[in-house]
Design an enzyme around this catalytic site. Structure first.
Site, PDB file in Angstrom:
ATOM      1  N   SER A 127       9.496  17.375  22.784  1.00 38.36           N
ATOM      2  CA  SER A 127      10.458  18.414  22.404  1.00 38.36           C
ATOM      3  C   SER A 127      10.428  19.605  23.349  1.00 38.36           C
ATOM      4  CB  SER A 127      10.104  18.877  20.986  1.00 38.36           C
ATOM      5  OG  SER A 127      10.780  20.078  20.686  1.00 38.36           O
ATOM      6  N   GLU A 129      10.586  22.440  22.372  1.00 36.12           N
ATOM      7  CA  GLU A 129       9.758  23.464  21.717  1.00 36.12           C
ATOM      8  C   GLU A 129       8.421  23.610  22.438  1.00 36.12           C
ATOM      9  OE1 GLU A 129      10.321  25.570  18.979  1.00 36.12           O
ATOM     10  OE2 GLU A 129      12.414  24.967  19.175  1.00 36.12           O
ATOM     11  N   TYR A 151       4.200  23.044  15.024  1.00 36.02           N
ATOM     12  CA  TYR A 151       5.003  21.874  15.407  1.00 36.02           C
ATOM     13  C   TYR A 151       4.910  21.643  16.916  1.00 36.02           C
ATOM     14  CZ  TYR A 151       9.258  19.312  16.735  1.00 36.02           C
ATOM     15  OH  TYR A 151      10.142  18.428  17.295  1.00 36.02           O
TER      16      TYR A 151
HETATM   17  P1  NDP Z   1      14.364  13.974  11.483  1.00 33.56           P
HETATM   18  O1  NDP Z   1      13.596  15.036  10.795  1.00 33.56           O
HETATM   19  O2  NDP Z   1      15.803  13.778  11.130  1.00 33.56           O
HETATM   20  O3  NDP Z   1      13.625  12.576  11.212  1.00 33.56           O
HETATM   21  C1  NDP Z   1      12.238  12.484  11.123  1.00 33.56           C
HETATM   22  C2  NDP Z   1      11.863  11.071  10.713  1.00 33.56           C
HETATM   23  O4  NDP Z   1      10.431  10.987  10.624  1.00 33.56           O
HETATM   24  C3  NDP Z   1      12.410  10.662   9.330  1.00 33.56           C
HETATM   25  O5  NDP Z   1      12.820   9.306   9.395  1.00 33.56           O
HETATM   26  C4  NDP Z   1      11.180  10.785   8.445  1.00 33.56           C
HETATM   27  O6  NDP Z   1      11.203   9.958   7.313  1.00 33.56           O
HETATM   28  C5  NDP Z   1      10.097  10.326   9.409  1.00 33.56           C
HETATM   29  N1  NDP Z   1       8.755  10.685   8.978  1.00 33.56           N
HETATM   30  C6  NDP Z   1       8.298  11.891   8.580  1.00 33.56           C
HETATM   31  N2  NDP Z   1       7.008  11.808   8.210  1.00 33.56           N
HETATM   32  C7  NDP Z   1       6.636  10.518   8.375  1.00 33.56           C
HETATM   33  C8  NDP Z   1       5.435   9.801   8.141  1.00 33.56           C
HETATM   34  N3  NDP Z   1       4.323  10.397   7.684  1.00 33.56           N
HETATM   35  N4  NDP Z   1       5.417   8.468   8.415  1.00 33.56           N
HETATM   36  C9  NDP Z   1       6.526   7.850   8.874  1.00 33.56           C
HETATM   37  N5  NDP Z   1       7.693   8.466   9.104  1.00 33.56           N
HETATM   38  C10 NDP Z   1       7.751   9.787   8.852  1.00 33.56           C
HETATM   39  O7  NDP Z   1      14.201  14.193  13.049  1.00 33.56           O
HETATM   40  P2  NDP Z   1      15.246  13.899  14.248  1.00 33.56           P
HETATM   41  O8  NDP Z   1      15.847  12.574  14.050  1.00 33.56           O
HETATM   42  O9  NDP Z   1      16.104  15.088  14.453  1.00 33.56           O
HETATM   43  O10 NDP Z   1      14.264  13.860  15.496  1.00 33.56           O
HETATM   44  C11 NDP Z   1      13.625  12.659  15.899  1.00 33.56           C
HETATM   45  C12 NDP Z   1      12.364  12.989  16.651  1.00 33.56           C
HETATM   46  O11 NDP Z   1      12.686  13.756  17.800  1.00 33.56           O
HETATM   47  C13 NDP Z   1      11.341  13.813  15.874  1.00 33.56           C
HETATM   48  O12 NDP Z   1      10.065  13.423  16.269  1.00 33.56           O
HETATM   49  C14 NDP Z   1      11.623  15.243  16.316  1.00 33.56           C
HETATM   50  O13 NDP Z   1      10.490  16.055  16.157  1.00 33.56           O
HETATM   51  C15 NDP Z   1      11.974  14.988  17.771  1.00 33.56           C
HETATM   52  N6  NDP Z   1      12.844  15.979  18.380  1.00 33.56           N
HETATM   53  C16 NDP Z   1      14.037  16.285  17.788  1.00 33.56           C
HETATM   54  C17 NDP Z   1      14.885  17.191  18.368  1.00 33.56           C
HETATM   55  C18 NDP Z   1      16.195  17.520  17.746  1.00 33.56           C
HETATM   56  O14 NDP Z   1      16.822  18.496  18.183  1.00 33.56           O
HETATM   57  N7  NDP Z   1      16.686  16.764  16.779  1.00 33.56           N
HETATM   58  C19 NDP Z   1      14.535  17.856  19.647  1.00 33.56           C
HETATM   59  C20 NDP Z   1      13.303  17.361  20.237  1.00 33.56           C
HETATM   60  C21 NDP Z   1      12.497  16.472  19.615  1.00 33.56           C
HETATM   61  P3  NDP Z   1      11.859  10.418   5.894  1.00 33.56           P
HETATM   62  O15 NDP Z   1      13.305  10.070   5.997  1.00 33.56           O
HETATM   63  O16 NDP Z   1      11.112   9.600   4.920  1.00 33.56           O
HETATM   64  O17 NDP Z   1      11.631  11.900   5.754  1.00 33.56           O
HETATM   65  P1  GDP Z   2      14.341  24.636  16.301  1.00 33.09           P
HETATM   66  O1  GDP Z   2      14.805  25.142  17.618  1.00 33.09           O
HETATM   67  O2  GDP Z   2      13.758  23.267  16.362  1.00 33.09           O
HETATM   68  O3  GDP Z   2      13.448  25.573  15.578  1.00 33.09           O
HETATM   69  O4  GDP Z   2      15.693  24.407  15.439  1.00 33.09           O
HETATM   70  P2  GDP Z   2      16.342  25.240  14.234  1.00 33.09           P
HETATM   71  O5  GDP Z   2      17.744  24.768  14.121  1.00 33.09           O
HETATM   72  O6  GDP Z   2      15.499  25.152  12.998  1.00 33.09           O
HETATM   73  O7  GDP Z   2      16.306  26.755  14.730  1.00 33.09           O
HETATM   74  C1  GDP Z   2      16.978  27.164  15.909  1.00 33.09           C
HETATM   75  C2  GDP Z   2      16.974  28.667  15.997  1.00 33.09           C
HETATM   76  O8  GDP Z   2      17.813  29.192  14.963  1.00 33.09           O
HETATM   77  C3  GDP Z   2      15.603  29.328  15.805  1.00 33.09           C
HETATM   78  O9  GDP Z   2      15.464  30.312  16.795  1.00 33.09           O
HETATM   79  C4  GDP Z   2      15.692  29.950  14.439  1.00 33.09           C
HETATM   80  O10 GDP Z   2      14.905  31.146  14.294  1.00 33.09           O
HETATM   81  C5  GDP Z   2      17.173  30.316  14.390  1.00 33.09           C
HETATM   82  N1  GDP Z   2      17.675  30.518  13.023  1.00 33.09           N
HETATM   83  C6  GDP Z   2      18.318  31.628  12.578  1.00 33.09           C
HETATM   84  N2  GDP Z   2      18.600  31.511  11.274  1.00 33.09           N
HETATM   85  C7  GDP Z   2      18.122  30.295  10.879  1.00 33.09           C
HETATM   86  C8  GDP Z   2      18.129  29.623   9.617  1.00 33.09           C
HETATM   87  O11 GDP Z   2      18.599  30.114   8.600  1.00 33.09           O
HETATM   88  N3  GDP Z   2      17.547  28.386   9.605  1.00 33.09           N
HETATM   89  C9  GDP Z   2      17.021  27.805  10.716  1.00 33.09           C
HETATM   90  N4  GDP Z   2      16.507  26.573  10.645  1.00 33.09           N
HETATM   91  N5  GDP Z   2      16.989  28.453  11.919  1.00 33.09           N
HETATM   92  C10 GDP Z   2      17.536  29.677  11.987  1.00 33.09           C
END
Ligand code: NDP
Ligand code: GDP
Length: 340
Positions: A127, A129, A151
């Site tokens: 990520s 992040e 995270y």
């Molecule tokens: P989501 O939060 O939508 O999905 C997370 C998935 O992980 C879900 O299927 C969840 O299952 C599963 N999960 C959580 N805990 C466990 C566990 N203990 N065992 C098995 N499975 C588990 O994330 P995204 O699809 O948005 O992201 C995919 C990956 O990419 C993640 O690792 C995220 O951190 C990373 N990422 C995402 C970004 C983004 O902008 N979306 C940016 C950079 C990295 P359940 O449905 O049961 O909760």
């Molecule tokens: P992140 O970049 O993975 O933390 O994705 P988020 O969508 O959770 O947050 C993106 C940015 O939006 C961060 O800088 C947050 O502080 C800002 N933000 C502002 N208001 C909110 C809110 O109500 N919820 C979330 N999730 N983020 C917020």
């Protein structure tokens, strides 16, 4: 037929990746953690019309035995580790769980692959992040990391474990350093989807305001459908490597609000209020990725503009609320009242 195993298949990226791999002729398997809400957990896969085309296996990222059993059963050619506690804000409330699932969970999958299927290609969902308090204005694969949340620290451990398993054991393991990517399937707690959901509720008269935290933060937002293609491309390369995946454009949260409210003809300043409770203990102020390497080596570029994505997300949330308004689901109380 190539076979893929996806952890996190029920999440946003898992669903889009499953669809992409099915379209490419793969047999797609997913690790599914047991849930008391089993009837709704496949919603994203159902939304994309692929729930009945994937095979789901009971397991959990913190259970090495389940990872080994599933890999023995599936014998995957490609393993995509997308499972994580993925919400930065929650990682301050649950730092140990985040470390266990998001960090050690990746080590669990790497170890299961090393022991049972070392020829499989491995993808780790890293990520942006990890760049956190940015050390360079545009972040690329050489930019030093500075994680700013439990995270991000967990993701950094997982990233380096992926690099280490590649270098130590010769695994074909790649790490995709993906910048924020969104879609109509984004979790509702993330800011983009929270905004588009709020726009839909306000437009339809179901809410009057939207509370947000820091409106000045800036993110490099792309579309999940584009980003899962980059994951797949990484595993089609002869050599494993790490890649930044981003659009190269960064936007303020406030400007995202303006676009989303503007899409339905509303002025966001009339509806958005800031709530100090939504501010974070430490903020990542700005992220801006440089995807040059991905473009040159993978031939990957983002194809969906932010404006197109915002429109798609707002329209999807409007459609969800309109569909709900026409379907009246029975409740226990309504059934009792209807029983003579
Ligand atoms: P989501 O939060 O939508 O999905 C997370 C998935 O992980 C879900 O299927 C969840 O299952 C599963 N999960 C959580 N805990 C466990 C566990 N203990 N065992 C098995 N499975 C588990 O994330 P995204 O699809 O948005 O992201 C995919 C990956 O990419 C993640 O690792 C995220 O951190 C990373 N990422 C995402 C970004 C983004 O902008 N979306 C940016 C950079 C990295 P359940 O449905 O049961 O909760
Ligand atoms: P992140 O970049 O993975 O933390 O994705 P988020 O969508 O959770 O947050 C993106 C940015 O939006 C961060 O800088 C947050 O502080 C800002 N933000 C502002 N208001 C909110 C809110 O109500 N919820 C979330 N999730 N983020 C917020």
């Amino acid at each position: 037929m190539p076979t893929a195993l996806i952890t996190g298949i029920t999440g946003q990226d898992g669903a889009y990746l499953a669809k992409l791999l099915l379209d490419h002729g793969y047999a797609v398997h997913g690790l599914l953690r047991r849930s008391a809400s089993a009837d709704v957990i496949g919603e994203r896969l159902r939304w994309l019309g692929v729930l009945d085309q994937v095979t789901l296996h009971d397991g959990d990222l913190i259970d090495l035995s389940s990872a080994i059993r599933i890999i023995q059963t599936v014998r995957p050619d490609e393993v995509y580790n997308l499972g994580a506690q993925s919400f930065v804000h929650a990682s301050w409330q649950q730092p140990l769980l985040t470390g266990t699932v998001t960090g050690l969970g990746a080590a669990t999958m790497l170890e299961a692959v090393r022991l049972e299927r070392p020829q499989a290609r491995f993808y780790q969902a890293s990520s942006s992040e990890m760049f956190g308090k940015i050390q360079q204005q545009r972040q690329n694969e050489q930019t030093p990391f500075y994680p700013r949340s439990p995270y991000a620290a967990a993701k950094l451990y997982a990233h380096w474990m992926t690099v280490n398993y590649r270098e130590s054991f010769g695994l074909h393991a790649s790490s995709g350093i993906l910048f924020n990517h969104e879609s109509p399937l984004r979790g509702i707690e993330f800011v983009t989807r929270k905004i588009t959901d709020g726009v839909a509720r306000i437009k339809l008269g179901l809410a009057r305001e939207l509370k947000l935290g820091n409106l000045e933060a800036m993110r490099d937002w792309g579309h999940a459908r584009d980003y899962v293609r980059a994951m797949w491309l990484m595993l089609q390369q002869d050599r494993p490597d790490d890649y930044v995946i981003a659009t190269g454009r960064t936007t303020r949260i406030a400007d995202f609000c303006a676009m989303a409210f503007g899409h339905v003809g509303l002025d966001w300043r009339e509806f958005v209020h800031t709530d100090p409770a939504l501010l974070r203990p430490a903020e990542v102020d700005i992220l801006l990725g440089d995807p040059t390497k991905a473009r040159e080596r993978l031939g990957w570029t983002a194809t969906t503009s932010l404006e197109e994505m915002v429109a798609e997300m707002v329209e999807a949330d409007l459609a969800r609320y309109r569909a709900r308004a026409t379907v009246v689901l029975p409740t226990e109380a309504s059934l009792r009242a209807a029983t003579p």
